[in-house]
Scaffold this motif. Structure first.
Motif, PDB file in Angstrom:
ATOM      1  N   PHE A  59       0.832  -1.203   0.000  1.00 24.78           N
ATOM      2  CA  PHE A  59       0.000   0.000   0.000  1.00 24.78           C
ATOM      3  C   PHE A  59       0.867   1.253   0.000  1.00 24.78           C
ATOM      4  O   PHE A  59       1.747   1.408   0.846  1.00 24.78           O
ATOM      5  N   PRO A  60       0.624   2.161  -0.956  1.00 23.80           N
ATOM      6  CA  PRO A  60       1.472   3.350  -1.083  1.00 23.80           C
ATOM      7  C   PRO A  60       1.124   4.426  -0.058  1.00 23.80           C
ATOM      8  O   PRO A  60      -0.026   4.558   0.356  1.00 23.80           O
ATOM      9  N   THR A  61       2.135   5.180   0.335  1.00 29.34           N
ATOM     10  CA  THR A  61       1.904   6.377   1.148  1.00 29.34           C
ATOM     11  C   THR A  61       1.878   7.614   0.261  1.00 29.34           C
ATOM     12  O   THR A  61       1.319   8.641   0.629  1.00 29.34           O
ATOM     13  N   ASN A  62       2.485   7.511  -0.916  1.00 29.20           N
ATOM     14  CA  ASN A  62       2.527   8.618  -1.862  1.00 29.20           C
ATOM     15  C   ASN A  62       2.552   8.025  -3.265  1.00 29.20           C
ATOM     16  O   ASN A  62       3.545   7.413  -3.670  1.00 29.20           O
ATOM     17  N   ILE A  63       1.463   8.171  -4.002  1.00 26.43           N
ATOM     18  CA  ILE A  63       1.359   7.528  -5.312  1.00 26.43           C
ATOM     19  C   ILE A  63       2.407   8.069  -6.279  1.00 26.43           C
ATOM     20  O   ILE A  63       2.915   7.338  -7.134  1.00 26.43           O
ATOM     21  N   PHE A  64       2.780   9.341  -6.144  1.00 28.64           N
ATOM     22  CA  PHE A  64       3.792   9.899  -7.039  1.00 28.64           C
ATOM     23  C   PHE A  64       5.160   9.269  -6.771  1.00 28.64           C
ATOM     24  O   PHE A  64       5.937   9.026  -7.699  1.00 28.64           O
ATOM     25  N   ALA A  65       5.445   8.990  -5.500  1.00 28.82           N
ATOM     26  CA  ALA A  65       6.695   8.301  -5.159  1.00 28.82           C
ATOM     27  C   ALA A  65       6.673   6.875  -5.708  1.00 28.82           C
ATOM     28  O   ALA A  65       7.687   6.368  -6.191  1.00 28.82           O
ATOM     29  N   GLN A 117       2.248  -1.223  -5.681  1.00 25.90           N
ATOM     30  CA  GLN A 117       1.616  -0.031  -5.111  1.00 25.90           C
ATOM     31  C   GLN A 117       0.847   0.754  -6.164  1.00 25.90           C
ATOM     32  O   GLN A 117      -0.238   1.282  -5.888  1.00 25.90           O
ATOM     33  N   VAL A 118       1.392   0.843  -7.363  1.00 23.46           N
ATOM     34  CA  VAL A 118       0.694   1.533  -8.446  1.00 23.46           C
ATOM     35  C   VAL A 118      -0.615   0.821  -8.784  1.00 23.46           C
ATOM     36  O   VAL A 118      -1.658   1.457  -8.986  1.00 23.46           O
TER      37      VAL A 118
END
Length: 413
Positions: free
Chosen positions: A129-135, A144-145
């Protein structure tokens, strides 16, 4: 025959054979051309994350919310079944042929790099699970994407029931079309690039590097062939499509997967041929294939199971029933978060081998042939993904069987 009439599949095959011959003839000198192949892989990979991101959002966003759960459940069930089948075949092949008995312990040498400590189950799940989709996009974290794209696409599907967000959906669709066109443009470089890639690999390793592990590669290749024959036969019956047409439609996908050893590089070809040659609807292919690339690594499951059995034989460890089940489960779980670029097999082994209580230095045994075993892994991966898309499309009445007609019998447009 004029060169422009030769299909891309034939050109890639010629390039692969020519690259191998060039590498054997010129030795170390041939390694200098490998950079052409590396550039090709980078050009393909630069668009893969964007392709996955947009394809999953578009696929989910265009679905009726009632159909979304049913399609996702069917896809997940097919993924689980094919992965369990692959892991079981890998396990059975290791127990039957005993490849570990042909390797001596003094051949094991450290790989020259220390492995990272094995992550706990909680950490592994949390990292999905991402904390920052851009990262996540910037780092190329496929899992995560996909998680973000699934959530975003689901919300878009629910919010767009009255067409309030049709403009956004159109924008995503157009972005996907341009991304695919970009990848297809790069694919025109495939024959010469793959020739350079194969020349560099053969020149760097030499023919003798395969001799100690020839038996392992032979067993793995046989297991992969058994898996593919069984899977294609079943899907041909299940989807009611001719097996000859099925093989013909998969041919270029298999060639690209085999020569590049990258599911990410093969994905654009999968998505194109699944629709054009295998009759899978766009809505199904854009959902199933990107998900399969990250979650349905049949070839890796088979590879991990076979390697684990070989290592237990090499260290004279007797496997119990519990141990066999543990190997299958680890092989299946290793498919979650699979690295989808060449070399992903070694990454998986550095995580799983210590979990079984085996020396991490054992991974060195497979480092020299990772590229070659990756050929079989990737073929099993992409065929598993594509046949899943065919089966799901057949269930959803979204499969055009006219695509399976031979050129001679297909109606002229």
């Amino acid at each position: 025959m004029k060169m422009h009439r030769v299909g891309l599949t034939t050109q890639i095959t010629i390039g692969m054979v020519g690259g191998i011959v060039f590498g054997l003839l010129f030795g170390p000198l041939a390694t200098t051309v490998k950079i052409l192949g590396d550039i090709f892989l980078r050009l393909i990979q630069m668009a893969v994350i964007l392709l996955i991101f947009g394809a999953v959002i578009e696929a989910l966003g265009t679905l009726n919310p009632q159909d979304l759960g049913k399609l996702g459940a069917k896809t997940g069930l097919w993924f689980l079944m094919t992965t369990l089948l692959a892991a079981t075949i890998g396990l059975g092949s290791g127990l039957l042929f005993k490849p570990g008995l042909a390797v001596h312990l003094d051949q094991l040498q450290p790989v020259g790099a220390t492995a990272k400590a094995t992550s706990s189950l909680n950490e592994t799940i949390l990292n999905f699970f991402p904390t920052n989709i851009f990262a996540s996009l910037a780092s190329g974290n496929v899992i995560q994407v996909i998680v973000f794209a699934i959530l975003f696409g689901t919300v878009l599907s629910r919010a767009n029931q009255r067409g309030q967000f049709s403009g956004l959906l159109t924008l995503v669709s157009q972005l996907n079309q341009l991304t695919v066109k970009l990848v297809m443009l790069v694919m025109k470089l495939a024959p010469i690039s793959i020739a350079a890639l194969m020349a560099g690999i053969v020149a760097a390793n030499g023919s003798q590097v395969l001799l100690p592990l020839f038996q392992f590669l032979g067993i793995y290749g046989l297991a992969t062939a058994l898996f593919l024959v069984g899977l294609l036969t079943f899907v041909s019956w299940y989807a009611k499509v001719p097996i000859v047409g099925l093989v013909r439609g998969l041919s270029q996908i298999i060639i690209v997967a085999f020569t590049t050893t990258s599911s990410a590089v093969a994905l654009p070809v999968e998505m194109r041929d699944a629709q054009a040659k295998l009759g899978v609807s766009k809505s199904v292919s854009q959902l199933v294939l990107p998900l399969g690339m990250a979650l349905n690594s049949n070839g890796l499951a088979m590879y991990v199971a076979l390697v684990c059995v070989m290592l237990t034989q090499l260290y004279h460890i007797q496997l119990t029933g519990v141990g066999l089940i543990q190997i299958v489960l680890l092989a299946v779980l290793s498919c979650l978060g699979t690295v989808v670029v060449p070399g992903g097999g070694l990454v998986a082994l550095t995580i799983i081998v210590p979990t079984l209580g085996l020396p991490i230095s054992s991974v060195a045994l497979f480092a020299g042939i990772d590229w070659f075993s990756g050929m079989f892994r990737t073929v099993a991966n992409v065929v598993g993904d594509t046949t899943t898309a065919i089966a799901v499309a057949a269930d959803e009445h979204a499969l055009s069987r006219d695509a399976y007609k031979s050129p001679a019998t297909a109606p002229k447009s």
